[in-house]
Write a protein that holds these residues in place. Structure first.
Motif, PDB file in Angstrom:
ATOM      1  N   GLU A   1       0.833  -1.204   0.000  1.00 59.61           N
ATOM      2  CA  GLU A   1       0.000   0.000   0.000  1.00 59.61           C
ATOM      3  C   GLU A   1       0.868   1.255   0.000  1.00 59.61           C
ATOM      4  N   GLY A   2       1.974   1.200   0.745  1.00 63.72           N
ATOM      5  CA  GLY A   2       2.888   2.334   0.774  1.00 63.72           C
ATOM      6  C   GLY A   2       3.516   2.588  -0.582  1.00 63.72           C
ATOM      7  N   MET A   3       3.917   1.506  -1.268  1.00 63.51           N
ATOM      8  CA  MET A   3       4.495   1.655  -2.603  1.00 63.51           C
ATOM      9  C   MET A   3       3.461   2.209  -3.576  1.00 63.51           C
ATOM     10  N   ALA A   4       2.226   1.738  -3.447  1.00 60.45           N
ATOM     11  CA  ALA A   4       1.160   2.249  -4.311  1.00 60.45           C
ATOM     12  C   ALA A   4       0.893   3.719  -4.026  1.00 60.45           C
ATOM     13  N   ALA A   5       0.910   4.080  -2.733  1.00 61.48           N
ATOM     14  CA  ALA A   5       0.692   5.479  -2.363  1.00 61.48           C
ATOM     15  C   ALA A   5       1.813   6.355  -2.900  1.00 61.48           C
ATOM     16  N   ALA A   6       3.052   5.866  -2.806  1.00 63.82           N
ATOM     17  CA  ALA A   6       4.191   6.631  -3.319  1.00 63.82           C
ATOM     18  C   ALA A   6       4.073   6.821  -4.823  1.00 63.82           C
ATOM     19  N   LEU A   7       3.687   5.755  -5.531  1.00 64.46           N
ATOM     20  CA  LEU A   7       3.544   5.839  -6.983  1.00 64.46           C
ATOM     21  C   LEU A   7       2.440   6.821  -7.363  1.00 64.46           C
ATOM     22  N   THR A   8       1.342   6.769  -6.615  1.00 66.34           N
ATOM     23  CA  THR A   8       0.232   7.686  -6.890  1.00 66.34           C
ATOM     24  C   THR A   8       0.650   9.134  -6.675  1.00 66.34           C
ATOM     25  N   LEU A   9       1.363   9.378  -5.583  1.00 69.36           N
ATOM     26  CA  LEU A   9       1.818  10.739  -5.290  1.00 69.36           C
ATOM     27  C   LEU A   9       2.758  11.255  -6.373  1.00 69.36           C
ATOM     28  N   LEU A  10       3.617  10.374  -6.870  1.00 66.38           N
ATOM     29  CA  LEU A  10       4.584  10.784  -7.881  1.00 66.38           C
ATOM     30  C   LEU A  10       3.925  11.002  -9.237  1.00 66.38           C
ATOM     31  N   VAL A  11       3.059  10.074  -9.624  1.00 63.06           N
ATOM     32  CA  VAL A  11       2.420  10.165 -10.937  1.00 63.06           C
ATOM     33  C   VAL A  11       1.526  11.394 -11.030  1.00 63.06           C
ATOM     34  N   THR A  12       0.802  11.666  -9.963  1.00 60.91           N
ATOM     35  CA  THR A  12      -0.120  12.805  -9.967  1.00 60.91           C
ATOM     36  C   THR A  12       0.570  14.118  -9.616  1.00 60.91           C
ATOM     37  N   LEU A  13       1.865  14.043  -9.287  1.00 59.38           N
ATOM     38  CA  LEU A  13       2.612  15.237  -8.864  1.00 59.38           C
ATOM     39  C   LEU A  13       1.828  16.002  -7.796  1.00 59.38           C
TER      40      LEU A  13
ATOM     41  N   LEU B   1       9.982  16.094   4.505  1.00 52.89           N
ATOM     42  CA  LEU B   1       9.591  14.696   4.329  1.00 52.89           C
ATOM     43  C   LEU B   1       9.659  13.903   5.630  1.00 52.89           C
ATOM     44  N   THR B   2      10.731  14.073   6.386  1.00 47.42           N
ATOM     45  CA  THR B   2      10.879  13.275   7.608  1.00 47.42           C
ATOM     46  C   THR B   2       9.826  13.632   8.646  1.00 47.42           C
ATOM     47  N   THR B   3       9.549  14.917   8.810  1.00 47.37           N
ATOM     48  CA  THR B   3       8.536  15.308   9.799  1.00 47.37           C
ATOM     49  C   THR B   3       7.140  14.932   9.327  1.00 47.37           C
ATOM     50  N   ALA B   4       6.924  14.952   8.007  1.00 49.53           N
ATOM     51  CA  ALA B   4       5.633  14.520   7.472  1.00 49.53           C
ATOM     52  C   ALA B   4       5.433  13.025   7.713  1.00 49.53           C
ATOM     53  N   ILE B   5       6.507  12.245   7.577  1.00 53.00           N
ATOM     54  CA  ILE B   5       6.421  10.805   7.849  1.00 53.00           C
ATOM     55  C   ILE B   5       6.072  10.566   9.313  1.00 53.00           C
TER      56      ILE B   5
ATOM     57  N   LEU C   1       4.502  12.587  11.288  1.00 56.67           N
ATOM     58  CA  LEU C   1       3.121  13.023  11.510  1.00 56.67           C
ATOM     59  C   LEU C   1       2.125  11.974  11.039  1.00 56.67           C
ATOM     60  N   GLU C   2       2.321  11.462   9.829  1.00 56.89           N
ATOM     61  CA  GLU C   2       1.384  10.473   9.287  1.00 56.89           C
ATOM     62  C   GLU C   2       1.432   9.170  10.078  1.00 56.89           C
ATOM     63  N   THR C   3       2.609   8.810  10.571  1.00 50.46           N
ATOM     64  CA  THR C   3       2.707   7.612  11.413  1.00 50.46           C
ATOM     65  C   THR C   3       1.923   7.802  12.702  1.00 50.46           C
ATOM     66  N   GLY C   4       2.045   8.990  13.296  1.00 48.31           N
ATOM     67  CA  GLY C   4       1.292   9.282  14.517  1.00 48.31           C
ATOM     68  C   GLY C   4      -0.207   9.275  14.291  1.00 48.31           C
ATOM     69  N   LYS C   5      -0.630   9.637  13.087  1.00 48.59           N
ATOM     70  CA  LYS C   5      -2.057   9.641  12.758  1.00 48.59           C
ATOM     71  C   LYS C   5      -2.560   8.248  12.393  1.00 48.59           C
ATOM     72  N   GLY C   6      -1.627   7.307  12.229  1.00 48.55           N
ATOM     73  CA  GLY C   6      -2.014   5.949  11.887  1.00 48.55           C
ATOM     74  C   GLY C   6      -2.142   5.697  10.400  1.00 48.55           C
ATOM     75  N   ASP C   7      -1.767   6.661   9.577  1.00 50.64           N
ATOM     76  CA  ASP C   7      -1.837   6.489   8.125  1.00 50.64           C
ATOM     77  C   ASP C   7      -0.505   5.905   7.651  1.00 50.64           C
ATOM     78  N   PHE C   8      -0.336   4.608   7.879  1.00 48.92           N
ATOM     79  CA  PHE C   8       0.944   3.975   7.593  1.00 48.92           C
ATOM     80  C   PHE C   8       1.230   3.888   6.096  1.00 48.92           C
ATOM     81  N   ALA C   9       0.194   3.759   5.291  1.00 48.27           N
ATOM     82  CA  ALA C   9       0.400   3.669   3.846  1.00 48.27           C
ATOM     83  C   ALA C   9       1.022   4.959   3.319  1.00 48.27           C
ATOM     84  N   LEU C  10       0.457   6.103   3.727  1.00 46.30           N
ATOM     85  CA  LEU C  10       1.002   7.382   3.277  1.00 46.30           C
ATOM     86  C   LEU C  10       2.394   7.612   3.855  1.00 46.30           C
ATOM     87  N   ALA C  11       2.592   7.208   5.115  1.00 44.69           N
ATOM     88  CA  ALA C  11       3.912   7.354   5.732  1.00 44.69           C
ATOM     89  C   ALA C  11       4.953   6.543   4.977  1.00 44.69           C
ATOM     90  N   LEU C  12       4.597   5.313   4.607  1.00 41.00           N
ATOM     91  CA  LEU C  12       5.516   4.487   3.820  1.00 41.00           C
ATOM     92  C   LEU C  12       5.743   5.082   2.437  1.00 41.00           C
TER      93      LEU C  12
END
Length: 234
Positions: A6-18, A188-192, A194-205
């Protein structure tokens, strides 16, 4: 395992959609880190070279202290910078706390000893090789330092890359002095974190994979520009 995919998919989505937020955070991460690396290199490389060729009474103590500072706890650095830049601190009037400048200052303090130590080791070996030649040419200390830095530039690029790797993954110090403010000091590191603390592990990954890719791309780009592989000096 599913979260990794899910993290890899999220990363790909973020990159493709800029994704606008991702682009903003990535550019800020690069700005803060590269600025810190340039400043730390400007301080650490000449100091490491000077320490390699200069002989004085407490030289060994200075080298030991420099090596010890490589292990500075980032959160302690962040706390010290926070105190210095806070309103009640000596530099509070500058209003730098919770700005990218404060983050750069913290990163410079963290990575300068690392760059200086690696530079010292590289230049010390060159100095042992070129000592007699440079002395016989009656060069000044400044000329010796410049010559050794130029001849050892590939090793010094490695020192700068080590500093970049340390800085790009830093979170503790910049979280303290930057505050992780959205659209201001979030990287990026602080965003990771933050997202980990929120429980959104896919976006954090996903952000983590972007961070890894960014570090790899910068390293490959610098190696390519320095032509180390093409000149057979990899």
């Amino acid at each position: 395992m599913g979260e990794i995919w899910e993290g890899m998919a999220a990363a790909l989505t973020l990159l493709v959609t800029l994704d606008a937020d991702l682009v903003e955070i990535t550019l800020r991460s690069l700005h803060v880190t590269l600025t810190a690396v340039v400043i730390a290199s400007a301080l650490g490389l000449p100091f490491g070279a000077w320490l390699a060729i200069r002989r004085f009474r407490y030289r060994r103590t200075a080298i030991a202290l420099m090596n010890a500072l490589m292990g500075l706890p980032p959160v302690v650095v962040g706390l010290i910078v926070y105190i210095l830049l806070s309103r009640s601190g000596p530099f509070g009037v500058l209003g730098l706390l919770f700005t990218p400048t404060a983050m750069i200052i913290a990163q410079v303090i963290i990575i300068t000893p690392l760059i200086a130590s690696i530079a010292h080791q590289a230049i010390r070996e060159l100095w042992a090789e070129y000592h007699d030649l440079l002395i016989s040419l009656n060069t000044t200390r400044g000329q010796r330092i410049r010559t050794l830095i130029w001849d050892g530039r590939r090793a010094l690029i490695t020192a700068a890359l080590a500093g970049f790797g340390r800085a790009i993954g830093e979170v503790g110090a910049i979280m303290i002095v930057g505050g992780n403010i959205d659209h201001a000091t979030r990287v990026l590191t602080t965003a990771i974190a933050l997202e980990t603390g929120k429980g959104d592990f896919a976006l954090a990954l996903g952000l983590g994979f972007v961070l890894i890719g960014l570090a790899v791309i910068v390293n490959l780009a610098i190696h390519g520009l320095s032509r180390t592989e093409r000149e057979g000096r990899w």
